[in-house]
Enzyme design. Structure first.
Site, PDB file in Angstrom:
ATOM      1  N   ARG A  27     -21.881 -12.473  13.979  1.00 15.72           N
ATOM      2  CA  ARG A  27     -22.537 -11.470  13.155  1.00 15.72           C
ATOM      3  C   ARG A  27     -24.032 -11.727  13.005  1.00 15.72           C
ATOM      4  O   ARG A  27     -24.779 -10.850  12.578  1.00 15.72           O
ATOM      5  CB  ARG A  27     -21.879 -11.433  11.758  1.00 15.72           C
ATOM      6  CG  ARG A  27     -20.440 -10.992  11.787  1.00 15.72           C
ATOM      7  CD  ARG A  27     -19.776 -11.168  10.449  1.00 15.72           C
ATOM      8  NE  ARG A  27     -20.315 -10.268   9.444  1.00 15.72           N
ATOM      9  CZ  ARG A  27     -19.844  -9.045   9.198  1.00 15.72           C
ATOM     10  NH1 ARG A  27     -18.843  -8.571   9.919  1.00 15.72           N
ATOM     11  NH2 ARG A  27     -20.372  -8.301   8.253  1.00 15.72           N
ATOM     12  N   ASN A 101     -22.176  -9.879   0.354  1.00 18.34           N
ATOM     13  CA  ASN A 101     -22.720  -9.053   1.432  1.00 18.34           C
ATOM     14  C   ASN A 101     -23.188  -7.745   0.824  1.00 18.34           C
ATOM     15  O   ASN A 101     -22.517  -7.193  -0.057  1.00 18.34           O
ATOM     16  CB  ASN A 101     -21.657  -8.741   2.491  1.00 18.34           C
ATOM     17  CG  ASN A 101     -21.293  -9.950   3.318  1.00 18.34           C
ATOM     18  OD1 ASN A 101     -21.910 -10.998   3.199  1.00 18.34           O
ATOM     19  ND2 ASN A 101     -20.280  -9.799   4.153  1.00 18.34           N
ATOM     20  N   GLU A 483     -30.914   8.985  27.894  1.00 19.82           N
ATOM     21  CA  GLU A 483     -30.021   7.873  27.576  1.00 19.82           C
ATOM     22  C   GLU A 483     -28.610   8.142  28.072  1.00 19.82           C
ATOM     23  O   GLU A 483     -27.936   7.233  28.573  1.00 19.82           O
ATOM     24  CB  GLU A 483     -30.029   7.619  26.069  1.00 19.82           C
ATOM     25  CG  GLU A 483     -29.072   6.528  25.595  1.00 19.82           C
ATOM     26  CD  GLU A 483     -29.354   5.150  26.157  1.00 19.82           C
ATOM     27  OE1 GLU A 483     -28.480   4.283  26.022  1.00 19.82           O
ATOM     28  OE2 GLU A 483     -30.453   4.934  26.735  1.00 19.82           O
ATOM     29  N   LYS A 487     -26.691   5.636  30.678  1.00 21.18           N
ATOM     30  CA  LYS A 487     -25.412   4.988  30.394  1.00 21.18           C
ATOM     31  C   LYS A 487     -24.420   5.243  31.531  1.00 21.18           C
ATOM     32  O   LYS A 487     -23.693   4.342  31.953  1.00 21.18           O
ATOM     33  CB  LYS A 487     -24.831   5.524  29.078  1.00 21.18           C
ATOM     34  CG  LYS A 487     -25.443   4.906  27.851  1.00 21.18           C
ATOM     35  CD  LYS A 487     -25.066   3.452  27.725  1.00 21.18           C
ATOM     36  CE  LYS A 487     -26.179   2.625  27.149  1.00 21.18           C
ATOM     37  NZ  LYS A 487     -27.435   2.545  27.838  1.00 21.18           N
ATOM     38  N   GLU A 490     -25.452   3.306  34.706  1.00 22.07           N
ATOM     39  CA  GLU A 490     -25.344   1.855  34.519  1.00 22.07           C
ATOM     40  C   GLU A 490     -23.938   1.341  34.770  1.00 22.07           C
ATOM     41  O   GLU A 490     -23.756   0.303  35.422  1.00 22.07           O
ATOM     42  CB  GLU A 490     -25.731   1.479  33.084  1.00 22.07           C
ATOM     43  CG  GLU A 490     -27.198   1.320  32.814  1.00 22.07           C
ATOM     44  CD  GLU A 490     -27.455   0.888  31.380  1.00 22.07           C
ATOM     45  OE1 GLU A 490     -28.170  -0.108  31.194  1.00 22.07           O
ATOM     46  OE2 GLU A 490     -26.940   1.527  30.452  1.00 22.07           O
ATOM     47  N   LYS A 612     -28.001  -8.592  30.688  1.00 17.78           N
ATOM     48  CA  LYS A 612     -28.192  -8.140  29.309  1.00 17.78           C
ATOM     49  C   LYS A 612     -29.647  -8.237  28.891  1.00 17.78           C
ATOM     50  O   LYS A 612     -30.184  -7.339  28.250  1.00 17.78           O
ATOM     51  CB  LYS A 612     -27.311  -8.966  28.361  1.00 17.78           C
ATOM     52  CG  LYS A 612     -27.363  -8.483  26.913  1.00 17.78           C
ATOM     53  CD  LYS A 612     -26.846  -7.063  26.785  1.00 17.78           C
ATOM     54  CE  LYS A 612     -26.933  -6.550  25.369  1.00 17.78           C
ATOM     55  NZ  LYS A 612     -26.627  -5.108  25.296  1.00 17.78           N
TER      56      LYS A 612
END
Length: 617
Positions: A27, A101, A483, A487, A490, A612
């Site tokens: 996280r 949180n 975009e 996507k 890719e 990445k």
């Protein structure tokens, strides 16, 4: 963002809690801590800045004994990352320890009130206010004290507390962020996620907003904030360790698509005043005077982040009335860019380590620009080297094709545009409040869009053999067309192109035939005259494609029969302000790319030839 774990049972708590925190490292966090109540009812706390190993070293150096405890990994919001600001936080008499949180919006008012009553605060956090309030109301049970405290809080929160005055229990309360309760063998656990519970039990349930749970060695009792009993259905989770890592999803990409409501919420929630409409971005390090002096802006990025930057141009120019240029980082420094005085340059990157973006940052800084990083990784090179930094709170993104990082970037850029507009007095107060309220409702609208999952999967069965796609949009929707095309190419290796819908007559019409799927971004904000105008022109472009036998698909507003009558398939999304629609529009396009790639047998999470983070030019 922050992670929570709590344990009560027949084993030593500290090692189980530290192991649970390890499962929550994904996280993102900057510090960690643990509190244990021993058999005498005494409270012991260890906290450490940085990675979890530092907390482990602190516990090894000074062991904690006790079968009840709570732990926390913190991502700093109120107060810098430091050992003293790490959770758990305690009340002035050290009778209560709390992990939390979320965000207490009215914490400054509460803190001032408590200070006037003689309370002294040791940290910069909003969470310490909760510990003081709970301790102030101790006199009966811990749950009664927590119940009294939450009545004073505004905002969203997941709270877990223990107390020396009522030492046999853990009390958890939820209003917003998730809280999961695990039912183990001679043990009961509470956490912010399923993952740290799986080593101890597969039987668990989620608290609803307004729920409170009391965990003891004998069981769990549930009530609402008014003290009325409630019940929640127990689910048996049958994930193996790998499935647990992916949250039960087949791929990281799909998991990350479904994490977008949380990523968007956590990116804006600590930075806005829901009642006032004010945006607070002191964390960027840029002063109001610096922002007021800005005369022009440039936004520099690569790939998906460049699409977010292009959408931000529309946001900033509309709200703050500052001219914006958008550059590819890979081209920026090679054209010897002109940096005029009072220029702000924003650099957008998921990793904060993209080589081209870092080179562009150094070029701009060397020419005297004020620089701001928007990235997802605390402590990254971009975050360190820019004059200011605005973190997105998407959490780690494993899939190579960016999804939740993109929508978190759009959210952060919108929040920045609002802040800039407010600092420059370019936005009426009522309009700022309206946009903030729209933003608050956005995560719920994203959940609605994610419910299109099965519909998109069914459409992918019909289209996955296509070899070309065209994505079209106008205005702020054009970057989403880009975009959507990125996507698809890719992860499915299908040739796809994004294009302005108004430019079809200037070439792309030649591509249209009966085999070409054409995806339109055909949404509108009914309260915006400009949006309605581009919407009408998009309808005209749909007619052009239909006249040439193209396969017409569209993302449109729910109930828009004018679009649905013209299209073979329509993805309905909720209505929203024009500047928020892109965050909703992109989700069905992400799902479409995912399911088409799946049908084609592609490696969704690790597509060929891509990485990445691009750390070389």
């Amino acid at each position: 963002m922050c992670g929570i774990i709590g344990y009560v049972g027949d084993r030593q708590a500290s090692s189980l809690i530290v192991e649970g925190l390890r499962k929550l490292e994904y996280r993102g966090y900057d510090s960690a801590g643990i509190a244990v109540v021993d058999e005498t009812g005494a409270l012991h706390i260890r906290r450490a800045l940085g990675k979890l190993r530092h907390l482990e070293e602190a516990v090894q150096a000074s062991p904690l004994n006790g079968m009840l405890g709570i732990g926390h990994t913190r991502w700093a919001t109120h107060g810098r990352p430091s050992e003293e600001n790490a959770h758990p936080h305690v009340g002035p008499k050290r009778q209560v320890a709390v992990v939390h949180n979320g965000i207490v919006e009215n914490y400054s008012v509460l803190r001032k009130e408590l200070e006037e009553q003689g309370h002294r605060f040791a940290t910069e956090t909003d969470t310490e206010v909760i510990a003081h309030l709970v301790e102030q109301h101790l006199g009966g049970t811990l749950e009664d004290a927590v119940r009294a405290a939450v009545q004073r809080l505004r905002g969203i929160f997941a709270i877990v507390a223990v107390s020396t005055a009522d030492p046999g229990k853990i009390v958890a309360a939820r209003q917003g962020p998730p809280v999961v309760v695990g039912l183990g063998q001679n043990a009961y656990l509470v956490a912010s996620d399923v993952t740290p519970l799986l080593a101890h039990t597969r039987d668990m349930f989620f608290l609803a907003d307004g729920d409170m749970a009391v965990l003891t060695a004998d069981g769990v009792q549930l009530s609402d904030f008014q003290g009325q009993p409630v019940s929640r259905e127990v689910t048996r989770v049958l994930w193996d360790p790998i499935m647990a890592e992916k949250g039960g999803f087949k791929h990281f990409m799909l998991k990350e698509i479904f994490e977008q409501p949380r990523a968007v919420r956590e990116t804006f929630v600590t930075r806005i005043g829901q009642e006032s409409g004010a945006v607070y971005l002191e964390e960027t390090g840029l002063t109001p005077a610096q922002l007021q002096a800005v005369r022009q802006m440039k936004i520099v990025a690569c790939g998906t982040s460049w699409h977010a930057a292009l959408a931000a141009k529309f946001m900033i120019e509309q709200l703050a009335r500052v001219p914006v240029e958008v550059d590819y980082a890979s081209e920026f420094r090679y054209r010897d860019p002109l940096i005029e005085p009072n220029t702000l340059v924003i650099f957008v990157s998921q990793s904060g380590e993209t080589a081209d973006t870092l080179a562009a940052l150094r070029e701009a800084a060397g020419k005297g620009a004020v620089t701001l990083a928007i990235c997802n990784v605390l402590g990254s090179t971009l975050a360190r080297e820019a004059a200011g930094c605005l973190l997105t709170h998407a959490g780690p993104e494993i899939g190579v094709a960016s999804t939740k990082a993109f929508t978190a970037q759009l959210t952060a850029l919108l929040v920045f545009a609002l802040h800039l507009a407010q600092v420059r007095n370019a936005l009426p107060e009522a309009e700022g409040l309206r946009l903030v309220k729209e933003l608050v409702h956005l995560p719920a609208k994203l959940e609605t869009v994610l419910a299109l999952d099965d519909q998109v999967d069914n459409l992918a069965k019909l289209l996955y053999r296509s070899e070309d796609f065209l994505f079209l949009g106008r205005g702020i929707h054009y970057p989403i067309a880009l975009e959507g095309a990125l996507k698809l190419k890719e992860i499915s290796y299908i040739h796809a192109e994004g294009y302005p819908a108004g430019e079809m007559k200037h070439g792309p019409n030649a591509l249209i035939d009966g085999t070409l799927p054409v995806v339109f971004l055909a949404t509108r904000d009914r309260n915006s005259a400009a949006s309605s105008l581009t919407y009408e022109k998009t309808l005209s472009a749909i007619h052009e494609v239909r006249a040439r036998d193209g396969i017409v698909l569209a993302v449109a507003n729910e109930g828009d029969t004018a679009v649905s009558r013209l299209c073979s398939h329509t993805f309905p999304i909720p209505e929203a302000d024009e500047l928020l629609l892109p965050i909703l529009e992109v989700v069905p396009l992400q799902l479409l790319a995912y399911y088409i790639a799946l049908r084609r047998g592609c490696d969704v999470d690790q597509p060929r030839n891509l990485a990445k983070s691009v750390t070389v030019e």
